[in-house]
Every structure is written in structure tokens, then in C-alpha cells.
Design a protein around this motif. Structure first.
Motif, mmCIF file in Angstrom:
data_model
loop_
_atom_site.group_PDB
_atom_site.id
_atom_site.type_symbol
_atom_site.label_atom_id
_atom_site.label_comp_id
_atom_site.label_asym_id
_atom_site.label_seq_id
_atom_site.Cartn_x
_atom_site.Cartn_y
_atom_site.Cartn_z
ATOM 1 N N LEU A 81 0.838 -1.238 -0.013
ATOM 2 C CA LEU A 81 -0.059 0.069 -0.127
ATOM 3 C C LEU A 81 0.834 1.353 0.001
ATOM 4 N N GLY A 82 1.908 1.041 0.345
ATOM 5 C CA GLY A 82 2.980 2.162 0.421
ATOM 6 C C GLY A 82 3.084 3.014 1.574
ATOM 7 N N TRP A 83 2.378 2.491 2.431
ATOM 8 C CA TRP A 83 2.272 3.040 3.764
ATOM 9 C C TRP A 83 3.654 3.199 4.537
ATOM 10 N N ASP A 84 4.321 2.205 4.088
ATOM 11 C CA ASP A 84 5.548 2.346 5.009
ATOM 12 C C ASP A 84 6.589 3.679 4.506
ATOM 13 N N ALA A 85 6.271 4.052 3.224
ATOM 14 C CA ALA A 85 7.055 5.172 2.892
ATOM 15 C C ALA A 85 6.225 6.448 2.963
ATOM 16 N N THR A 86 5.034 6.467 2.703
ATOM 17 C CA THR A 86 4.363 7.824 3.146
ATOM 18 C C THR A 86 3.113 7.130 3.913
ATOM 19 N N PRO A 87 3.034 7.364 5.272
ATOM 20 C CA PRO A 87 1.866 7.082 6.131
ATOM 21 C C PRO A 87 0.555 7.480 5.880
ATOM 22 N N PRO A 88 -0.601 6.611 6.029
ATOM 23 C CA PRO A 88 -1.874 7.393 5.505
ATOM 24 C C PRO A 88 -2.554 8.182 6.502
ATOM 25 N N ALA A 89 -3.410 8.807 6.178
ATOM 26 C CA ALA A 89 -4.367 9.524 7.231
ATOM 27 C C ALA A 89 -5.238 8.679 7.762
ATOM 28 N N TRP A 90 -5.862 8.966 8.901
ATOM 29 C CA TRP A 90 -6.939 7.952 9.509
ATOM 30 C C TRP A 90 -8.240 7.833 8.539
ATOM 31 N N THR A 91 -8.398 8.727 7.861
ATOM 32 C CA THR A 91 -9.489 8.918 6.938
ATOM 33 C C THR A 91 -9.336 7.674 5.860
ATOM 34 N N ASP A 92 -8.015 7.667 5.356
ATOM 35 C CA ASP A 92 -7.758 6.602 4.558
ATOM 36 C C ASP A 92 -7.622 5.546 5.038
ATOM 37 N N VAL A 93 -7.145 5.210 6.410
ATOM 38 C CA VAL A 93 -7.188 3.873 6.966
ATOM 39 C C VAL A 93 -8.620 3.208 7.284
ATOM 40 N N LEU A 94 -9.658 4.310 7.407
ATOM 41 C CA LEU A 94 -10.881 3.639 7.771
ATOM 42 C C LEU A 94 -11.613 3.462 6.583
ATOM 43 N N ALA A 151 -10.520 0.097 5.657
ATOM 44 C CA ALA A 151 -11.220 -0.902 6.264
ATOM 45 C C ALA A 151 -12.515 -1.383 5.790
ATOM 46 N N GLN A 152 -13.418 -0.118 5.555
ATOM 47 C CA GLN A 152 -14.520 -0.392 4.906
ATOM 48 C C GLN A 152 -14.863 -1.073 3.826
ATOM 49 N N ASN A 153 -13.630 -0.750 2.874
ATOM 50 C CA ASN A 153 -14.127 -1.328 1.437
ATOM 51 C C ASN A 153 -13.152 -2.878 1.242
ATOM 52 N N GLY A 154 -12.812 -3.142 2.547
ATOM 53 C CA GLY A 154 -11.910 -4.497 2.444
ATOM 54 C C GLY A 154 -10.589 -4.653 2.062
ATOM 55 N N THR A 155 -9.891 -3.495 1.944
ATOM 56 C CA THR A 155 -8.545 -3.544 1.537
ATOM 57 C C THR A 155 -7.717 -4.182 2.432
ATOM 58 N N VAL A 156 -8.137 -3.709 3.985
ATOM 59 C CA VAL A 156 -7.583 -4.096 4.961
ATOM 60 C C VAL A 156 -8.561 -4.569 5.966
ATOM 61 N N ALA A 157 -8.303 -5.288 6.967
ATOM 62 C CA ALA A 157 -9.251 -5.658 8.177
ATOM 63 C C ALA A 157 -8.582 -4.943 9.376
ATOM 64 N N LEU A 158 -9.480 -3.986 9.947
ATOM 65 C CA LEU A 158 -9.015 -3.433 11.393
ATOM 66 C C LEU A 158 -9.326 -4.154 12.342
ATOM 67 N N ALA A 159 -8.150 -4.443 12.964
ATOM 68 C CA ALA A 159 -8.414 -5.513 14.366
ATOM 69 C C ALA A 159 -8.149 -4.410 15.567
ATOM 70 N N ALA A 160 -9.200 -3.843 16.011
ATOM 71 C CA ALA A 160 -9.108 -2.717 16.978
ATOM 72 C C ALA A 160 -9.179 -3.497 18.177
ATOM 73 N N ASN A 209 -16.876 3.246 13.575
ATOM 74 C CA ASN A 209 -17.819 2.090 13.596
ATOM 75 C C ASN A 209 -17.805 1.212 12.433
ATOM 76 N N GLY A 210 -17.904 1.860 11.227
ATOM 77 C CA GLY A 210 -18.186 0.937 10.121
ATOM 78 C C GLY A 210 -16.811 0.217 9.866
ATOM 79 N N ALA A 211 -15.655 0.679 10.154
ATOM 80 C CA ALA A 211 -14.539 0.072 9.985
ATOM 81 C C ALA A 211 -14.320 -1.078 11.193
ATOM 82 N N ILE A 212 -14.613 -0.831 12.309
ATOM 83 C CA ILE A 212 -14.472 -2.107 13.216
ATOM 84 C C ILE A 212 -15.697 -2.988 13.023
ATOM 85 N N ALA A 213 -16.627 -2.782 12.666
ATOM 86 C CA ALA A 213 -17.836 -3.612 12.358
ATOM 87 C C ALA A 213 -17.371 -4.548 11.300
ATOM 88 N N ALA A 214 -16.709 -4.177 10.151
ATOM 89 C CA ALA A 214 -16.086 -4.977 9.178
ATOM 90 C C ALA A 214 -14.961 -5.736 9.711
#
Length: 556
Positions: A172-185, A188-197, A230-235
Motif C-alpha cells: 500500500l506504500g504506507w511504509d514510505a508515506t503513512p496514510p491519514a486516518w480517513t484513508d485507513v478507515l 477498512a470499510q472497502n475490504g482493502t485491510v481488516a481493522l483489528a481494534a 464504527n463502520g471500520a470496526i464492524a467490518a
């Protein structure tokens, strides 16, 4: 090294040992006598000087200080070093600090009321949470605002991060350019990652992550961001803390997982487990709330002026160490601007965030009624792939339910049978309490021990249920859902004073908001159990062969 003091360790000498015997120098007796006299005189002089220099007297009086596990060792060392200076009260009494390991979440809940001294020790005079956010949470509540009014001492901070598998971070290129929290959520909502909260109500890493994810970028709170969270952790998944999420990853590595954690937790995980796909700690771009560890003297009604003065004296010792740069803890980073660090989590912001998070999340209070009558041993049923007596299956179902309950939920247990407690048909085994690790383990042990009990005669469910319903109504609290879960295989109750219909009428007449769910095993009679449950707005549940009671009562 703690506070700049190197702990001395005995050296292991490698030189040759002296031989026993051999040539010895002969010492004249008068020399020996003279030497003894000198030593005696010196001893008397030393004793006089020691007496003159002695500070406090009597046994050490210590105040209790609740300290988060991550800084427990360092604070314990600090207390020992402080006590070695022989601090004393105004009356000359020796004083000290008793450091007790209590998670910030447990301390926060206990301070609000219902502090369990058997598990947590005495009510604390001072508190060291691993995040000031917990303090702000208490300060946002009118009922506890005065308990944390004292100015805190900042001890250090840990960074709130996302633990991302190295392969996914690179993809995802996050190691070079960290995402904003909005990008993370969004991911998580579209299934690219799974948020383990981690659970915000049960862990520091969960609370601080939620504050970061739902912030408005200006130190405030955003409802839209909370909806996305809430949507991200629900997924994804929510577990009590990062340790459980990390252990799950270690057992079954999932390259799509993004785990909410603190920086040192990720470092420790990689060091201990050496995973094939190590986790990379990534701090999302934008303003970030750290987990700022603080020391503060509490102001609750249980804190006397004299105890507070002792806790403040220990705080002065800590402050000297912090100001001099001698305070060191392997899991904390130094804080350059304490005022700015404290300003990250104001009571207004934390209060608004937690309030929004709690909307629609009723706390669940469950009292289990376990049938241990002779009837429960008379039938064999299948549960969890095993053949068990109905009574043991009921116990197993209760244990499985308790293991799946949120740490902020409360639970207790009664067992019933004729003569269970003298003339009383039931025995109150475990009081209602929040499911901290210790309380959960204690309840599970009590449930398993119930398997050893068996009472003669039929199951006196009706009388027991009326007593339990009254008890739970007395335990009711705002924002909590009171539930009684009956686990039985009994078809008829021939021991109680009334019928199922009369008992249902009695329950309705008692009022209150407690709901009864009856769980039937084997050849039980669903009709009677349905009558009892529906009178309170509950339902009858045919016992699932593999658990699932928690889902059936809507507590998952």
C-alpha cells in the motif's frame, strides 16, 4: 538503570582461592585484646551516631498507588528508592508508597464506584494511568470530576500506532508515506485491510486509537469520523486489547490485518515472536494523540488530607527525577512539552468521543441461574462435541458465554436445588461484578466448581427466579441491560410455591426492567420456560449444541 541509579551486582572473582592452613602469622594476645576494645568502642560510637542520624520511627505507613502495568516496575523501583531516604510524616512516622498493578481501564471503572478491594487492593490515593485520556474521561463525568482535579505530573509517552504486516505496508506504500486516518478507515470499510481494534473501554491502545481516528484535526471530535470508525470496526474485529489481537495474528497470520497498538507493543511482539511477516508500526499522518502516562493524587472522599500529603511527597520525588532527566522507562519516551501533551486529551473532547461511542451500546449485566438439582444429573446431552450430563452442559454453556462477554459487562452466578443453602432453594455463589481478567477467571472457576454440587429433589426454579428478579432490579443502573439467564433441563417444578403461570404473574407485578432468558437442555418442557421468559420480554432458547447463548440474548 532507574532514575540514574545503577543497581550493584556482586562480582564473581576469578582469582585463586587462599589455601587453608599453611603458614600463619602468630598474633600476640595483648594485640587481640586491644583490637577488641577498639572495635567495641567504635561500635558504640557508630551506634550513637546512627541513633542521632535516624530519621523516621515505627513501622512504615504506605499509601496505595494504582499503577498501569507498563510502568509498574519503574514506579516500584521509585518507591523503594524514595523509602530508602526515610521520608517521614509530620509526627515522625515512617511513610512510603505501596505500588499496586492495576490496568488503567480497571482503575477507571473502579474509581467510578464498586472498587473491588479483594482483586485490586485498597482504594488508591494516587493513580498512574498509562494515558491521561483515562483521567480526562473521569473529569468529563460530573460524578467523578472532583476525583481527578489535581494537576498531573507527566512521566512519559508511548506513540499510538497501527501494527501493519510489512508485506501489506509495502504493497500500500504506507511504509514510505503513512496514510491519514480517513484513508485507513476507508480501506477498512472497502475490504482493502481488516481493522483489528482493541476495545476502547478496556485498553489504553484502544481508547487512544479511537481518539485519533475520530478527531476533527483541530483537537476536537467529529461525528462523521466516528461513523466511519464504527463502520471500520464492524467490518473487522474488536478484542479487549492489543495483546489478544497480536496473539491472534501470531497464531494465524493475516497479511490484511491492521492492529491498533502502542509502539512498544509492536516492538515487543516482533522481538519475542520473530514472525515471518513482521509488523511495522505506522503512525497515521496528521495530528496524533499519544498515550501520555501521568502521576496524580486523587481527590475522592476516601482520600484523607494526611494520605494525600504522603502521595504528594512521593510525587515530589518523581518530579525531581523527571526534571533532572533521571526518570527512565523502557516503554516510555520523554515528553518535551508536558503542557502540550496534556492538552491533547481534554475532558470535553474525550467526554464527547466516549459518549458518542457508547450510543447504542448498552452495558450488559447477566445473572446466571444454574440448575444443580438431581434432575440435572439424570440426562445426557451433546454439547461442544461431547456427551455431558445436562447440568454439566449448562455449566459449560455459561462458561462459554462468560468468555465471550465484554470486559465492561457485569456477571454473577447463583445455583439452585432443594436445600442449596439451608432452607433456601438457591445459593448466591458469585456477586455481580465487571469482568476484569481476575473477576472473569473467578466467575469461571465458580461455574466449574458448581459441577461438583448436586441437590436432591426437583428444581425449585420458580421461587429462585422471583428472588433473582428482585435482586437484579435492585442492581439496575442507567444504560445497562439487566438479564437473567436460566440454564436447566427440568420439565416441571414441583418444589416451588406456585405454578409457572403464577410465577410469571409475580414477575410482571414486580416491575423493573430485568429480562429473563430461559435456556433448555435435553427433554425439558419449553412451554413452562417460555411462559416465564416472555412475561419479562425475554425468550426461550433451545440450548445450542456449540454455545451461542450470548448471541441469542443480543450481547455480542
Amino acid at each position: 538503570m532507574v532514575f540514574g541509579t545503577t543497581h550493584k551486582v556482586k562480582t564473581h572473582r576469578l582469582g585463586r582461592r587462599r589455601k587453608k592452613g599453611g603458614n600463619r602469622m602468630v598474633v600476640a594476645p595483648w594485640i587481640v585484646i586491644t583490637l577488641v576494645c577498639v572495635l567495641v568502642a567504635a561500635g558504640l560510637t557508630w551506634g550513637f551516631v546512627a541513633l542521632m542520624r535516624a530519621g523516621c520511627s515505627g513501622a512504615v505507613y504506605r499509601v496505595s498507588i494504582a499503577v498501569a502495568p507498563s510502568v509498574f516496575g519503574t514506579l516500584e523501583d521509585a518507591a523503594l528508592e524514595w523509602e530508602a531516604t526515610e521520608p517521614e510524616a509530620s509526627n515522625g512516622q515512617c511513610i512510603g508508597a505501596e505500588i499496586r498493578e492495576v490496568t488503567a481501564a480497571d482503575a477507571s471503572r473502579g474509581i467510578s464506584g464498586g472498587w473491588d478491594e479483594k482483586v485490586l487492593g485498597p482504594l488508591p490515593i494516587a493513580w498512574v494511568p498509562d494515558s491521561q485520556a483515562w483521567v480526562s474521561w473521569k473529569a468529563a463525568d460530573d460524578a467523578t470530576a472532583g476525583y481527578v482535579a489535581a494537576d498531573p505530573l507527566v512521566l512519559g509517552k508511548a506513540a499510538s500506532v497501527l501494527a501493519v504486516p510489512a508485506s501489506k505496508a509495502a504493497e500500500l506504500g504506507w511504509d514510505a508515506t503513512p496514510p491519514a486516518w480517513t484513508d485507513v478507515l476507508t480501506a477498512a470499510q472497502n475490504g482493502t485491510v481488516a481493522l483489528a481494534a482493541a476495545d476502547p473501554r478496556a485498553s489504553t491502545e484502544g481508547l487512544v486509537s479511537m481518539l485519533n481516528a475520530t478527531g476533527d484535526g483541530a483537537g476536537g471530535f467529529s461525528e462523521d469520523a466516528m461513523a466511519a470508525w464504527n463502520g471500520a470496526i464492524a467490518a473487522g474485529t474488536v478484542l479487549p486489547d492489543a495483546d489478544e489481537q497480536l496473539e491472534a495474528y501470531n497464531t494465524d497470520p493475516d497479511p490484511t490485518q491492521v492492529i491498533t497498538a502502542l509502539d512498544y507493543q509492536v516492538e515487543d511482539f516482533n522481538t519475542v515472536n520473530e514472525p515471518a511477516d513482521p509488523l511495522v508500526p505506522i503512525t497515521p499522518a496528521g495530528p496524533s494523540v499519544d498515550a501520555v502516562a501521568t502521576y496524580l493524587v486523587l481527590g475522592g472522599g476516601w482520600v484523607s488530607d494526611s494520605d494525600a500529603a504522603i502521595a504528594e511527597a512521593f510525587g515530589d520525588h518523581l518530579k525531581t527525577a523527571v526534571d533532572s532527566g533521571a526518570f527512565e522507562d523502557s516503554e516510555l519516551q520523554a515528553v518535551e512539552d508536558p503542557a502540550a501533551a496534556l492538552a491533547q486529551t481534554t475532558p470535553d473532547t474525550v467526554g464527547a468521543t466516549v459518549k458518542s461511542w457508547n450510543v447504542g451500546r448498552e452495558a450488559l449485566h447477566v445473572l446466571f441461574l444454574i440448575d444443580r438439582s438431581a434432575t440435572s444429573d439424570s440426562e445426557t446431552v451433546e454439547y461442544g462435541g461431547e456427551s455431558l450430563t445436562a447440568g454439566d452442559a449448562a455449566v459449560r454453556a455459561a462458561v462459554d458465554t462468560v468468555e465471550g462477554m465484554d470486559p465492561t459487562y457485569q456477571a454473577g452466578m447463583w445455583e439452585y436445588g432443594v436445600g442449596a443453602d439451608g432452607d433456601q432453594p438457591y445459593r448466591e455463589v458469585t456477586d455481580m461484578a465487571e469482568l476484569s481478567d481476575d473477576n472473569r477467571d473467578g466467575l469461571i472457576q465458580d461455574l466449574l466448581a458448581a459441577s461438583e454440587n448436586s441437590y436432591e429433589g426437583s428444581a425449585p426454579l420458580y421461587d429462585t427466579l422471583v428472588a433473582a428478579y428482585t435482586y437484579m432490579n435492585e442492581q439496575s443502573a442507567d444504560g445497562a441491560l439487566n438479564v437473567i439467564v436460566v440454564l436447566t433441563n427440568s420439565s416441571q417444578d414441583q418444589s416451588s410455591s406456585g405454578t409457572a403461570e403464577e410465577t410469571a404473574t409475580a414477575l410482571t407485578g414486580l416491575g423493573g426492567s430485568t429480562t429473563v432468558y430461559t435456556v433448555g437442555f435435553g427433554e425439558t418442557d419449553p412451554a413452562n420456560l417460555t411462559t416465564l421468559a416472555t412475561a419479562t420480554g425475554g425468550a426461550y432458547i433451545a440450548a445450542p449444541a456449540d454455545g451461542g447463548v450470548l448471541e441469542a440474548i443480543g450481547g455480542s
